[in-house]
Write a protein that holds these residues in place. Structure first.
Motif, PDB file in Angstrom:
ATOM      1  N   GLN A  24       6.630   2.696  -4.155  1.00  0.00           N
ATOM      2  CA  GLN A  24       5.362   2.638  -3.428  1.00  0.00           C
ATOM      3  C   GLN A  24       4.299   1.854  -4.211  1.00  0.00           C
ATOM      4  O   GLN A  24       3.453   1.176  -3.618  1.00  0.00           O
ATOM      5  CB  GLN A  24       4.872   4.063  -3.141  1.00  0.00           C
ATOM      6  N   LYS A  25       4.335   1.944  -5.523  1.00  0.00           N
ATOM      7  CA  LYS A  25       3.337   1.263  -6.359  1.00  0.00           C
ATOM      8  C   LYS A  25       3.654  -0.214  -6.558  1.00  0.00           C
ATOM      9  O   LYS A  25       2.810  -0.984  -7.006  1.00  0.00           O
ATOM     10  CB  LYS A  25       3.252   1.944  -7.725  1.00  0.00           C
ATOM     11  N   SER A  26       4.876  -0.606  -6.204  1.00  0.00           N
ATOM     12  CA  SER A  26       5.282  -1.990  -6.416  1.00  0.00           C
ATOM     13  C   SER A  26       4.464  -2.945  -5.553  1.00  0.00           C
ATOM     14  O   SER A  26       4.090  -2.627  -4.421  1.00  0.00           O
ATOM     15  CB  SER A  26       6.768  -2.151  -6.097  1.00  0.00           C
ATOM     16  N   THR A  27       4.208  -4.118  -6.094  1.00  0.00           N
ATOM     17  CA  THR A  27       3.507  -5.164  -5.326  1.00  0.00           C
ATOM     18  C   THR A  27       4.486  -6.236  -4.828  1.00  0.00           C
ATOM     19  O   THR A  27       4.068  -7.238  -4.257  1.00  0.00           O
ATOM     20  CB  THR A  27       2.427  -5.830  -6.195  1.00  0.00           C
ATOM     21  N   ASP A  28       5.761  -5.986  -5.081  1.00  0.00           N
ATOM     22  CA  ASP A  28       6.812  -6.885  -4.598  1.00  0.00           C
ATOM     23  C   ASP A  28       7.202  -6.423  -3.188  1.00  0.00           C
ATOM     24  O   ASP A  28       7.973  -5.496  -3.012  1.00  0.00           O
ATOM     25  CB  ASP A  28       8.016  -6.825  -5.542  1.00  0.00           C
ATOM     26  N   TYR A  29       6.653  -7.087  -2.178  1.00  0.00           N
ATOM     27  CA  TYR A  29       6.820  -6.614  -0.800  1.00  0.00           C
ATOM     28  C   TYR A  29       8.236  -6.827  -0.278  1.00  0.00           C
ATOM     29  O   TYR A  29       8.704  -6.058   0.576  1.00  0.00           O
ATOM     30  CB  TYR A  29       5.791  -7.293   0.096  1.00  0.00           C
ATOM     31  N   LYS A  32       9.934  -3.805  -1.547  1.00  0.00           N
ATOM     32  CA  LYS A  32       9.525  -2.637  -0.751  1.00  0.00           C
ATOM     33  C   LYS A  32      10.273  -2.589   0.574  1.00  0.00           C
ATOM     34  O   LYS A  32      10.724  -1.531   1.016  1.00  0.00           O
ATOM     35  CB  LYS A  32       8.013  -2.670  -0.482  1.00  0.00           C
ATOM     36  N   LEU A  33      10.394  -3.737   1.224  1.00  0.00           N
ATOM     37  CA  LEU A  33      11.096  -3.787   2.508  1.00  0.00           C
ATOM     38  C   LEU A  33      12.570  -3.449   2.312  1.00  0.00           C
ATOM     39  O   LEU A  33      13.157  -2.696   3.116  1.00  0.00           O
ATOM     40  CB  LEU A  33      10.949  -5.169   3.139  1.00  0.00           C
ATOM     41  N   LYS A  34      13.164  -3.976   1.258  1.00  0.00           N
ATOM     42  CA  LYS A  34      14.558  -3.679   0.964  1.00  0.00           C
ATOM     43  C   LYS A  34      14.759  -2.182   0.759  1.00  0.00           C
ATOM     44  O   LYS A  34      15.705  -1.579   1.292  1.00  0.00           O
ATOM     45  CB  LYS A  34      14.998  -4.443  -0.289  1.00  0.00           C
ATOM     46  N   MET A  35      13.850  -1.538   0.017  1.00  0.00           N
ATOM     47  CA  MET A  35      13.957  -0.109  -0.246  1.00  0.00           C
ATOM     48  C   MET A  35      13.693   0.705   1.024  1.00  0.00           C
ATOM     49  O   MET A  35      14.333   1.733   1.263  1.00  0.00           O
ATOM     50  CB  MET A  35      12.991   0.299  -1.354  1.00  0.00           C
ATOM     51  N   ALA A  36      12.748   0.242   1.841  1.00  0.00           N
ATOM     52  CA  ALA A  36      12.461   0.932   3.109  1.00  0.00           C
ATOM     53  C   ALA A  36      13.704   0.939   3.986  1.00  0.00           C
ATOM     54  O   ALA A  36      14.062   1.961   4.577  1.00  0.00           O
ATOM     55  CB  ALA A  36      11.306   0.246   3.833  1.00  0.00           C
ATOM     56  N   ASN A  46      11.104   9.935   6.217  1.00  0.00           N
ATOM     57  CA  ASN A  46       9.744  10.119   5.723  1.00  0.00           C
ATOM     58  C   ASN A  46       9.378   9.027   4.728  1.00  0.00           C
ATOM     59  O   ASN A  46       8.294   8.435   4.784  1.00  0.00           O
ATOM     60  CB  ASN A  46       9.605  11.498   5.085  1.00  0.00           C
ATOM     61  N   TYR A  47      10.291   8.761   3.778  1.00  0.00           N
ATOM     62  CA  TYR A  47      10.051   7.703   2.794  1.00  0.00           C
ATOM     63  C   TYR A  47      10.008   6.338   3.466  1.00  0.00           C
ATOM     64  O   TYR A  47       9.119   5.520   3.196  1.00  0.00           O
ATOM     65  CB  TYR A  47      11.160   7.695   1.740  1.00  0.00           C
ATOM     66  N   ALA A  48      10.972   6.082   4.346  1.00  0.00           N
ATOM     67  CA  ALA A  48      11.020   4.793   5.037  1.00  0.00           C
ATOM     68  C   ALA A  48       9.750   4.560   5.844  1.00  0.00           C
ATOM     69  O   ALA A  48       9.172   3.465   5.826  1.00  0.00           O
ATOM     70  CB  ALA A  48      12.239   4.739   5.948  1.00  0.00           C
ATOM     71  N   GLN A  49       9.298   5.605   6.528  1.00  0.00           N
ATOM     72  CA  GLN A  49       8.102   5.478   7.366  1.00  0.00           C
ATOM     73  C   GLN A  49       6.880   5.082   6.551  1.00  0.00           C
ATOM     74  O   GLN A  49       6.096   4.222   6.969  1.00  0.00           O
ATOM     75  CB  GLN A  49       7.846   6.802   8.082  1.00  0.00           C
ATOM     76  N   GLN A  50       6.716   5.704   5.393  1.00  0.00           N
ATOM     77  CA  GLN A  50       5.550   5.398   4.558  1.00  0.00           C
ATOM     78  C   GLN A  50       5.564   3.947   4.096  1.00  0.00           C
ATOM     79  O   GLN A  50       4.517   3.279   4.076  1.00  0.00           O
ATOM     80  CB  GLN A  50       5.511   6.334   3.358  1.00  0.00           C
ATOM     81  N   LEU A  51       6.728   3.450   3.726  1.00  0.00           N
ATOM     82  CA  LEU A  51       6.830   2.062   3.276  1.00  0.00           C
ATOM     83  C   LEU A  51       6.633   1.089   4.427  1.00  0.00           C
ATOM     84  O   LEU A  51       5.930   0.072   4.290  1.00  0.00           O
ATOM     85  CB  LEU A  51       8.186   1.825   2.608  1.00  0.00           C
ATOM     86  N   TYR A  52       7.239   1.372   5.580  1.00  0.00           N
ATOM     87  CA  TYR A  52       7.042   0.510   6.751  1.00  0.00           C
ATOM     88  C   TYR A  52       5.567   0.460   7.148  1.00  0.00           C
ATOM     89  O   TYR A  52       5.056  -0.591   7.550  1.00  0.00           O
ATOM     90  CB  TYR A  52       7.882   0.998   7.924  1.00  0.00           C
ATOM     91  N   GLU A  53       4.918   1.604   7.048  1.00  0.00           N
ATOM     92  CA  GLU A  53       3.498   1.655   7.417  1.00  0.00           C
ATOM     93  C   GLU A  53       2.666   0.746   6.521  1.00  0.00           C
ATOM     94  O   GLU A  53       1.728   0.086   6.984  1.00  0.00           O
ATOM     95  CB  GLU A  53       2.996   3.095   7.326  1.00  0.00           C
ATOM     96  N   GLU A  54       2.994   0.703   5.216  1.00  0.00           N
ATOM     97  CA  GLU A  54       2.285  -0.181   4.287  1.00  0.00           C
ATOM     98  C   GLU A  54       2.568  -1.654   4.594  1.00  0.00           C
ATOM     99  O   GLU A  54       1.693  -2.510   4.475  1.00  0.00           O
ATOM    100  CB  GLU A  54       2.710   0.122   2.854  1.00  0.00           C
ATOM    101  N   LEU A  55       3.791  -1.930   4.989  1.00  0.00           N
ATOM    102  CA  LEU A  55       4.207  -3.303   5.242  1.00  0.00           C
ATOM    103  C   LEU A  55       3.785  -3.816   6.614  1.00  0.00           C
ATOM    104  O   LEU A  55       3.765  -5.031   6.848  1.00  0.00           O
ATOM    105  CB  LEU A  55       5.732  -3.403   5.116  1.00  0.00           C
ATOM    106  N   PHE A  56       3.460  -2.898   7.500  1.00  0.00           N
ATOM    107  CA  PHE A  56       3.175  -3.237   8.905  1.00  0.00           C
ATOM    108  C   PHE A  56       2.140  -4.365   9.035  1.00  0.00           C
ATOM    109  O   PHE A  56       2.416  -5.387   9.674  1.00  0.00           O
ATOM    110  CB  PHE A  56       2.697  -1.978   9.633  1.00  0.00           C
ATOM    111  N   PRO A  57       0.950  -4.216   8.465  1.00  0.00           N
ATOM    112  CA  PRO A  57      -0.054  -5.283   8.633  1.00  0.00           C
ATOM    113  C   PRO A  57       0.306  -6.566   7.882  1.00  0.00           C
ATOM    114  O   PRO A  57      -0.122  -7.663   8.268  1.00  0.00           O
ATOM    115  CB  PRO A  57      -1.334  -4.654   8.067  1.00  0.00           C
ATOM    116  N   LEU A  58       1.102  -6.442   6.817  1.00  0.00           N
ATOM    117  CA  LEU A  58       1.451  -7.608   6.008  1.00  0.00           C
ATOM    118  C   LEU A  58       2.498  -8.483   6.684  1.00  0.00           C
ATOM    119  O   LEU A  58       2.510  -9.703   6.509  1.00  0.00           O
ATOM    120  CB  LEU A  58       1.973  -7.156   4.636  1.00  0.00           C
TER     121      LEU A  58
END
Length: 271
Positions: A24-29, A32-36, A46-58
Motif C-alpha cells: 500500500q505504501k509503494s509508489t510503484d503503481y 500495486k496493480l500486479k499485487m491487487a 478486501n486487500y484487492a479492493q483497497q488497492l484498486y480504489e487507490e489505482l482507480f483515479p490514476l
C-alpha cells in the motif's frame, strides 16, 4: 497446543497485514496493480479492493481501467456489499457500454437486487426490483445464455410476492376483518391469475364474504349473502374440476338458505 495454534495464526495474520502495508505504501503503481490482481486471484477481496480504489483515479482513461473497474465491482459483490456492487455494475455499463463484459455487468446488477431480496415476512421492494431488472435484461438481450436463469429468478421472486400477499390476506381473516380479507384475496387472484393456488384463494374470498354476511346486521344480510352466492357461482364457473368445488357449493346452499330464512322472517313480521 491451542496456545501454539493461536500464536501461529497471529504471526500469519500479522505477516499478511505487514506485507499488505508495504504494498500500500509503494509508489510503484504497476507493482500495486500486479499485487491487487494477485490478491483478487487469491480471493482476498478486501486487500484487492483497497488497492484498486487507490489505482482507480490514476488508471482512468487507460487501457487497464476496464479490467480494474470490472474486478473492483466484483470485490464489492464478493464481500456481500450488494448496494455498492449494484452501483459499480451500473457504472461499468455506463462507462463501457460496448464492452464484451457489459452484458454480464447488466445481469449482475439485476442479480444484486436478488441477493438483497429478504424473507417473505419483510418488505419486498428489492424482490420487485429484481423482477423489473431481470425482465429488462431478457428484453434487451434476447439471445443471452443467462435468460433461462433470469426467468427462473423471476418465477422465484413472483412466488415470494405471492406468498407475501397471501400472508397479508390470511392475517385479515384471522383478525376477523372479513371484508378486508375478501378484497385482499380478490386482489391476490387478480395479481397472480395463473397461480396453482387460485382455487384456494377464490374459496377464501367466498368464505370471507360468508363470514362478513353472517356477522352483519339483519338489514344488510340479504344483500351480502347475495354477494356470497355471486362469488360461489364464479368459483364453480372458473374451477369446475376443483377438489374444493363441494366447499363452494356448501357455502352456496348455506347462503341461499339464509336468504330464504330472512325472507320468511320478513313475511312473518309483516303479517
Amino acid at each position: 497446543m491451542r496456545f501454539i495454534g493461536v500464536i501461529l495464526l497471529v504471526v500469519v495474520f500479522g505477516t499478511g497485514c505487514s506485507n499488505f502495508a508495504k504494498v500500500q505504501k509503494s509508489t510503484d503503481y504497476d507493482y500495486k496493480l500486479k499485487m491487487a490482481d494477485q490478491y483478487y486471484a487469491k480471493k482476498k477481496y478486501n486487500y484487492a479492493q483497497q488497492l484498486y480504489e487507490e489505482l482507480f483515479p490514476l488508471l482512468k482513461g487507460s487501457d487497464k481501467f476496464e479490467d480494474v473497474y470490472y474486478k473492483y465491482a466484483y470485490c464489492a459483490y464478493n464481500q456481500k456489499d450488494y448496494l455498492n456492487a449494484e452501483n459499480l455494475f451500473k457504472g461499468f455499463v455506463e462507462v463501457f457500454p460496448t464492452s464484451k463484459r457489459a452484458e454480464e455487468m447488466e445481469y449482475m446488477r439485476a442479480y444484486t437486487y436478488y441477493r438483497q431480496s429478504p424473507k417473505v415476512e419483510l418488505d419486498q421492494t428489492n424482490t420487485s426490483k429484481t423482477i423489473g431488472f431481470m425482465q429488462t435484461f431478457i428484453n434487451t438481450h434476447p439471445g443471452s445464455e443467462k435468460n433461462k436463469e433470469a426467468s427462473d429468478i423471476i418465477d422465484k421472486c413472483r412466488a415470494k410476492l405471492e406468498a407475501k400477499e397471501a400472508m397479508s390476506a390470511e392475517l385479515y381473516y384471522n383478525l376477523r376483518q372479513y371484508k378486508a380479507s375478501a378484497i385482499a384475496y380478490t386482489n391476490l387472484l387478480n395479481n397472480f391469475p395463473d397461480s396453482e393456488k387460485s382455487d384456494e384463494y377464490k374459496l377464501k374470498v367466498v368464505r370471507s364474504y360468508f363470514e362478513y354476511a353472517s356477522l352483519s346486521v339483519d338489514e344488510k344480510k340479504e344483500e351480502r349473502f347475495e354477494k356470497v352466492i355471486e362469488e360461489c357461482n364464479e368459483f364453480i364457473d372458473r374451477f369446475p374440476e376443483s377438489k374444493l368445488r363441494k366447499d363452494a357449493e356448501r357455502f352456496l346452499n348455506l347462503s341461499q338458505n339464509n336468504i330464504k330464512a330472512l325472507k320468511n322472517e320478513q313475511v312473518k313480521t309483516s303479517a
